[in-house]
Each structure stands twice: as structure tokens, then as C-alpha cells.
Design a protein around this motif. Structure first.
Motif, PDB file in Angstrom:
ATOM      1  N   VAL A 162     -11.322 -11.243  10.763  1.00  0.00           N
ATOM      2  CA  VAL A 162     -11.247 -12.357  11.695  1.00  0.00           C
ATOM      3  C   VAL A 162      -9.789 -12.490  12.145  1.00  0.00           C
ATOM      4  CG1 VAL A 162     -11.586 -14.831  12.060  1.00  0.00           C
ATOM      5  CG2 VAL A 162     -13.172 -13.544  10.608  1.00  0.00           C
ATOM      6  N   ILE A 163      -9.570 -12.415  13.442  1.00  0.00           N
ATOM      7  CA  ILE A 163      -8.233 -12.453  14.021  1.00  0.00           C
ATOM      8  C   ILE A 163      -8.063 -13.770  14.770  1.00  0.00           C
ATOM      9  CG2 ILE A 163      -6.567 -11.267  15.498  1.00  0.00           C
ATOM     10  CD1 ILE A 163      -7.546  -9.619  13.102  1.00  0.00           C
ATOM     11  N   MET A 183      -9.111 -23.965  10.498  1.00  0.00           N
ATOM     12  CA  MET A 183      -9.790 -22.672  10.586  1.00  0.00           C
ATOM     13  C   MET A 183      -8.986 -21.526   9.966  1.00  0.00           C
ATOM     14  SD  MET A 183     -12.537 -23.564  12.197  1.00  0.00           S
ATOM     15  CE  MET A 183     -13.242 -21.994  12.685  1.00  0.00           C
ATOM     16  N   ILE A 184      -7.712 -21.750   9.655  1.00  0.00           N
ATOM     17  CA  ILE A 184      -6.849 -20.654   9.240  1.00  0.00           C
ATOM     18  C   ILE A 184      -7.295 -20.033   7.924  1.00  0.00           C
ATOM     19  CG2 ILE A 184      -5.202 -22.059   7.941  1.00  0.00           C
ATOM     20  CD1 ILE A 184      -4.302 -19.198  10.333  1.00  0.00           C
ATOM     21  N   SER A 185      -7.977 -20.782   7.078  1.00  0.00           N
ATOM     22  CA  SER A 185      -8.414 -20.237   5.797  1.00  0.00           C
ATOM     23  C   SER A 185      -9.485 -19.159   5.965  1.00  0.00           C
ATOM     24  CB  SER A 185      -8.946 -21.363   4.902  1.00  0.00           C
ATOM     25  OG  SER A 185     -10.052 -22.007   5.522  1.00  0.00           O
ATOM     26  N   ARG A 186     -10.131 -19.109   7.104  1.00  0.00           N
ATOM     27  CA  ARG A 186     -11.151 -18.091   7.370  1.00  0.00           C
ATOM     28  C   ARG A 186     -10.581 -16.872   8.083  1.00  0.00           C
ATOM     29  NH1 ARG A 186     -15.854 -20.987  10.566  1.00  0.00           N
ATOM     30  NH2 ARG A 186     -16.661 -18.838  10.405  1.00  0.00           N
ATOM     31  N   VAL A 187      -9.301 -16.887   8.376  1.00  0.00           N
ATOM     32  CA  VAL A 187      -8.665 -15.854   9.186  1.00  0.00           C
ATOM     33  C   VAL A 187      -8.001 -14.816   8.292  1.00  0.00           C
ATOM     34  CG1 VAL A 187      -6.827 -15.432  10.871  1.00  0.00           C
ATOM     35  CG2 VAL A 187      -8.352 -17.402  11.142  1.00  0.00           C
ATOM     36  N   ASN A 188      -8.107 -13.551   8.673  1.00  0.00           N
ATOM     37  CA  ASN A 188      -7.442 -12.455   7.954  1.00  0.00           C
ATOM     38  C   ASN A 188      -6.065 -12.132   8.506  1.00  0.00           C
ATOM     39  OD1 ASN A 188     -10.668 -11.456   8.103  1.00  0.00           O
ATOM     40  ND2 ASN A 188      -9.708 -11.400   6.074  1.00  0.00           N
ATOM     41  N   ALA A 248       0.938 -22.810   9.559  1.00  0.00           N
ATOM     42  CA  ALA A 248      -0.389 -22.788   8.946  1.00  0.00           C
ATOM     43  C   ALA A 248      -0.659 -21.439   8.283  1.00  0.00           C
ATOM     44  CB  ALA A 248      -1.456 -23.097   9.997  1.00  0.00           C
ATOM     45  N   ALA A 249      -0.248 -20.352   8.944  1.00  0.00           N
ATOM     46  CA  ALA A 249      -0.446 -19.020   8.371  1.00  0.00           C
ATOM     47  C   ALA A 249       0.368 -18.849   7.092  1.00  0.00           C
ATOM     48  CB  ALA A 249      -0.050 -17.958   9.392  1.00  0.00           C
ATOM     49  N   GLN A 250       1.595 -19.354   7.073  1.00  0.00           N
ATOM     50  CA  GLN A 250       2.400 -19.251   5.851  1.00  0.00           C
ATOM     51  C   GLN A 250       1.790 -20.070   4.722  1.00  0.00           C
ATOM     52  OE1 GLN A 250       6.064 -21.493   5.585  1.00  0.00           O
ATOM     53  NE2 GLN A 250       7.193 -19.685   4.890  1.00  0.00           N
ATOM     54  N   ARG A 251       1.272 -21.228   5.051  1.00  0.00           N
ATOM     55  CA  ARG A 251       0.680 -22.105   4.026  1.00  0.00           C
ATOM     56  C   ARG A 251      -0.507 -21.444   3.358  1.00  0.00           C
ATOM     57  NH1 ARG A 251      -0.857 -24.456   0.407  1.00  0.00           N
ATOM     58  NH2 ARG A 251      -1.032 -26.728   0.035  1.00  0.00           N
ATOM     59  N   HIS A 252      -1.277 -20.633   4.097  1.00  0.00           N
ATOM     60  CA  HIS A 252      -2.478 -19.985   3.552  1.00  0.00           C
ATOM     61  C   HIS A 252      -2.259 -18.485   3.315  1.00  0.00           C
ATOM     62  CE1 HIS A 252      -5.438 -23.326   3.915  1.00  0.00           C
ATOM     63  NE2 HIS A 252      -4.600 -23.744   4.861  1.00  0.00           N
ATOM     64  N   ALA A 253      -1.010 -18.015   3.352  1.00  0.00           N
ATOM     65  CA  ALA A 253      -0.670 -16.613   3.066  1.00  0.00           C
ATOM     66  C   ALA A 253      -1.423 -15.652   3.979  1.00  0.00           C
ATOM     67  CB  ALA A 253      -0.943 -16.285   1.602  1.00  0.00           C
ATOM     68  N   VAL A 254      -1.498 -16.000   5.253  1.00  0.00           N
ATOM     69  CA  VAL A 254      -2.134 -15.145   6.255  1.00  0.00           C
ATOM     70  C   VAL A 254      -1.033 -14.404   7.016  1.00  0.00           C
ATOM     71  CG1 VAL A 254      -3.559 -15.098   8.342  1.00  0.00           C
ATOM     72  CG2 VAL A 254      -4.113 -16.678   6.477  1.00  0.00           C
ATOM     73  N   PRO A 255      -1.126 -13.082   7.158  1.00  0.00           N
ATOM     74  CA  PRO A 255      -0.085 -12.339   7.895  1.00  0.00           C
ATOM     75  C   PRO A 255       0.051 -12.829   9.331  1.00  0.00           C
ATOM     76  CG  PRO A 255      -1.501 -10.837   6.667  1.00  0.00           C
ATOM     77  CD  PRO A 255      -2.146 -12.182   6.584  1.00  0.00           C
ATOM     78  N   PHE A 256       1.294 -13.022   9.752  1.00  0.00           N
ATOM     79  CA  PHE A 256       1.608 -13.472  11.108  1.00  0.00           C
ATOM     80  C   PHE A 256       2.287 -12.294  11.817  1.00  0.00           C
ATOM     81  CE2 PHE A 256       4.106 -15.554  14.400  1.00  0.00           C
ATOM     82  CZ  PHE A 256       3.243 -16.522  14.886  1.00  0.00           C
TER      83      PHE A 256
END
Length: 417
Positions: A211-212, A273-278, A305-313
Motif C-alpha cells: 500500500v503506497i 491511515m498511515i498505519s496501513r501503509v507500507n 506521521a510516517a516517522q511516528r509509525h516507522a513507514v519509509p518516506f
């Protein structure tokens, strides 16, 4: 050939009136204009590179002043200045190498020197002069030695050497302009094909069933996602609408037309929604020397938000967006305010304009910034047309494209005699 001053004035008007949209189009037209300036610039026998640099600086200073927010203009001006310096250095290195080779040939074994007599400098210069002179009619008819081709005495050596040096300087000036124009053509080609080169790397970063998330509209992001789709990768895209201009709606329409599964969300729903994102993949307006990003407004919130959930930016950007300046430089204008009409209809709030404070200023203010600044610590990876790079490596990449002498594009004051 059109007049350079007319081309410059026409381009300045477009920059001031914001008639050119997008960093790629701006960068390409800037490079094409500077190519015309170089091609029509008359180069003296001495200081050829200096003459070209002064001409480009004079035009570049006007272009940068016409639109401080469009950093791609200054980037291309500095790139062209760097190209002139590199090509001049290359020609000088070749000249020094030729002298070294000729000097080394003089130091060969004495036995070889005995078999091959060494010509004097005057004889070599006279021979060069004779090659430029057409043979006489008598020589052509009788096939006899031309008296004009007889090696002159040493008294004429100075004249022949002067002619040879003058020809060499003229040839070198033409060679410098030719090489610079060829390099600028390569730069224009790189700007034109940057989207394709970045999109080729999509399959290495986007995997099956991911999910992008992205925000707003970026052509680079669109081509990147569609390239992964063409490689039979199945994934879903969340598109934040990018208020108040809602460019995310345009991107969502384009992605659906290319067969991608797309979901439009509001900007305020990103954190939910960021928690569902890869992975988060976004474009950029400019990439600064410290690895910070000037991007469409709202992206700093997405990065947090991406940093908070450890999602690559991940930031995708062409090399023409790499800026050698830092955010604190006075030449950098980080933001621009757009019209309040993007946020509200004037008719609905016209009554509020009548309410004023005690000092007479209106009580209602509307602020509509264009860009956000994303610090390098929030960026996981940069993907450019030269490959993927960490934010800490960006200063090394930028150093390959720019010279330190050109960070401030300003004409040198005329020297007083």
C-alpha cells in the motif's frame, strides 16, 4: 537566428507571470535559453571561459531575480557555469598533456634521434604555414618544388610562430564553445528523460500487495507508480487530496485511467491511515544541500506521521531539482503565498472584511502557503535519475554538479583602471 535579448526578455516575462508550470519545464527552457546565449556569444582569443561565464552570469542573475521561488532556474544556471569550467579545464589538461608527450619524445634514445633528424621550431612553424598556403600553378603543372615552400630562415620564424599561435587560439575558442554546447545538449536530454530514468527503478522499491501513500500530484510519482504497474506488480495507492488546490484528485484520475487501484483520502485522514501503509512516495519542488526537501504544503505532516509509525518516506526527484544552497541561505525563498480564493469564497466572507480592530486592521486574515519544508531527518531515501541515495549523501551528489564559485550568481563588478 532570433535575437538573444528578445529571447531573454520573453522568458523573463514568463517567469514573472508564472506562465511556466513545473520544475522540469522551467529547467528545460532555462537550459535552452542559456544554450542560445552561449552560441551567440563572441569569445575573445584570451579568457574564453571567462567571457562565457560572464555572459551566463549576466543572464542568470536576471532569471533568478524574476522568480526566486522557482529554484530550478538557479540550479540550471549554476549547472551551465560548472559545465563551462569543466570543459575549459578539460581543454587545458589536454594541452598540457600534449606538451608533456612532446617533451617525452625529445628524451628518447640517442640512437633513434640519429636516425630521425630533429626539426627546429622555425622549420616546424614554416611547415605549418606552408600547409595553409595553396601550391602555385607552376608546381601543379610541372610537379616541381615550389619556391614558396622552401623552409625560411630563422628571421621569419617569429612571424610563422605568431600565425600558428593565433590559429591555435581561434581553434581552441571554437572547440570550447562546441564542447560547452554539446554538454548543455546532454543536460537538456537528461532533464527530458529524468522521469523515465527514475521510473525504471520502481520495480526495485515497490513490491507485491503493498500500500503506497502519496499527496497531491507529481508527474514523477505518477510515472514511478505506473512503471511498477507495468511490471505486473499489484498494489494499492492512497492519494491524499492536497487541499486547497486538490491536485490529488487529478492524480487519482490519472492512476485509475492507467489501471491502478486508487483510494482518495482527505489530508486530515493521513495520520489515521498511515498505519496501513507500507511506503510513502512523494515528489519535491527542490532538494537542498543538507538533504532537506521543499515540497507541496502538507507533506511535512505526512512525513511526521510516517516517522511516528516507522513507514519509509521516499522522495523522487530529478537531478535538476538538486539545489546547492542551504535553507538558511538568504538567496533561498522557501515559500510563497497563494490567493486566498483557494481557501474561501470572497462572497461568503465579505461581511467579515468590515470588522476591524481598534487600530483599523481587519480581523480576518487568510494565509495560503504553497510549500512545506521537510527536514532531512524525516526522509528515508531519495530516488533520482542517478539512483537511490541517503539524505546524508546528497551533498556529495550536489558537489558533482556545481562549483563552489557559482553558489551566488552575481556579475562581477567592473574593475577600475
Amino acid at each position: 537566428m532570433p535575437d538573444v535579448h528578445a529571447l531573454v526578455n520573453e522568458f523573463l516575462i514568463k517567469l514573472r507571470k508564472r506562465k511556466i508550470e513545473g520544475s522540469q519545464a522551467t529547467a528545460k527552457q532555462t537550459a535552452e535559453l542559456l544554450r542560445s546565449v552561449i552560441s551567440q556569444q563572441r569569445v575573445p582569443y584570451t579568457k574564453q571561459a571567462g567571457a562565457l561565464i560572464d555572459a551566463v552570469r549576466a543572464v542568470g542573475e536576471q532569471l533568478i531575480a524574476a522568480n526566486h521561488v522557482e529554484l530550478a532556474v538557479g540550479n540550471i544556471v549554476r549547472r551551465v557555469l560548472h559545465i563551462i569550467r569543466e570543459e575549459d579545464l578539460s581543454l587545458a589538461t589536454v594541452g598540457i598533456g600534449g606538451l608533456s608527450l612532446s617533451g617525452a619524445s625529445d628524451d628518447e634514445d640517442d640512437d633513434d634521434a640519429g636516425d630521425h633528424p630533429v626539426l627546429s621550431a622555425a622549420a616546424v612553424a614554416a611547415a605549418a604555414r606552408s600547409t595553409l598556403r595553396p601550391p602555385s600553378l607552376q608546381t601543379l603543372l610541372e610537379d616541381s618544388p615550389d619556391p614558396a615552400n622552401v623552409l625560411p630562415t630563422s628571421s621569419s620564424g617569429g612571424d610563422s610562430e605568431g600565425i600558428s599561435k593565433s590559429a591555435d587560439k581561434s581553434s581552441r575558442s571554437r572547440k570550447l564553445k562546441h564542447d560547452v554546447i554539446e554538454a548543455v545538449n546532454e543536460l537538456i536530454q537528461d532533464i527530458t528523460t529524468c522521469h523515465e530514468l527514475i521510473a525504471e527503478q520502481a520495480v526495485e522499491h515497490i513490491h507485491q500487495n503493498e500500500v503506497i501513500l502519496t499527496l497531491g500530484r507529481s508527474r514523477t510519482v505518477m510515472e514511478f507508480l505506473c512503471a511498477a504497474k507495468e511490471k505486473k506488480r499489484s498494489f494499492r495507492v492512497f492519494v491524499a487530496e492536497g487541499a486547497p488546490r486538490y491536485q490529488g484528485h487529478v492524480l487519482a484520475t490519472e492512476l485509475v485511467a492507467r489501471g491502478l487501484q486508487t483510494t482518495v483520502i482527505t489530508d486530515s485522514a493521513v495520520f489515521a491511515m498511515i498505519s496501513r501503509v507500507n511506503m510513502v512516495i512523494v515528489g519535491a519542488h527542490a532538494v537542498m544541500a543538507n538533504g532537506g526537501v521543499i515540497a507541496p504544503v502538507g507533506l511535512n505532516m505526512v512525513a511526521l506521521a510516517a516517522q511516528r509509525h516507522a513507514v519509509p518516506f521516499v522522495v523522487v526527484a530529478g537531478s535538476h531539482k538538486l539545489c546547492p544552497l542551504y535553507p538558511h541561505n538568504p538567496e533561498v525563498l522557501l515559500n510563497e503565498l497563494k490567493s486566498p480564493s483557494d481557501l474561501l469564497d470572497f462572497g461568503e466572507f465579505s461581511d467579515c472584511m468590515d470588522f476591524r480592530s481598534d487600530n483599523g486592521s481587519p480581523l480576518l486574515h487568510v494565509v495560503n502557503p504553497t510549500f512545506d519544508y521537510v527536514p532531512p531527518k524525516l526522509v528515508s531515501l531519495f530516488i533520482t535519475d542517478t539512483g537511490g541515495h541517503n539524505p546524508s549523501y546528497m551533498y556529495r551528489l550536489i558537489a558533482d554538479y556545481y562549483s563552489a564559485d557559482d553558489l551566488v550568481v552575481r556579475r562581477r563588478p567592473a574593475s577600475r583602471s
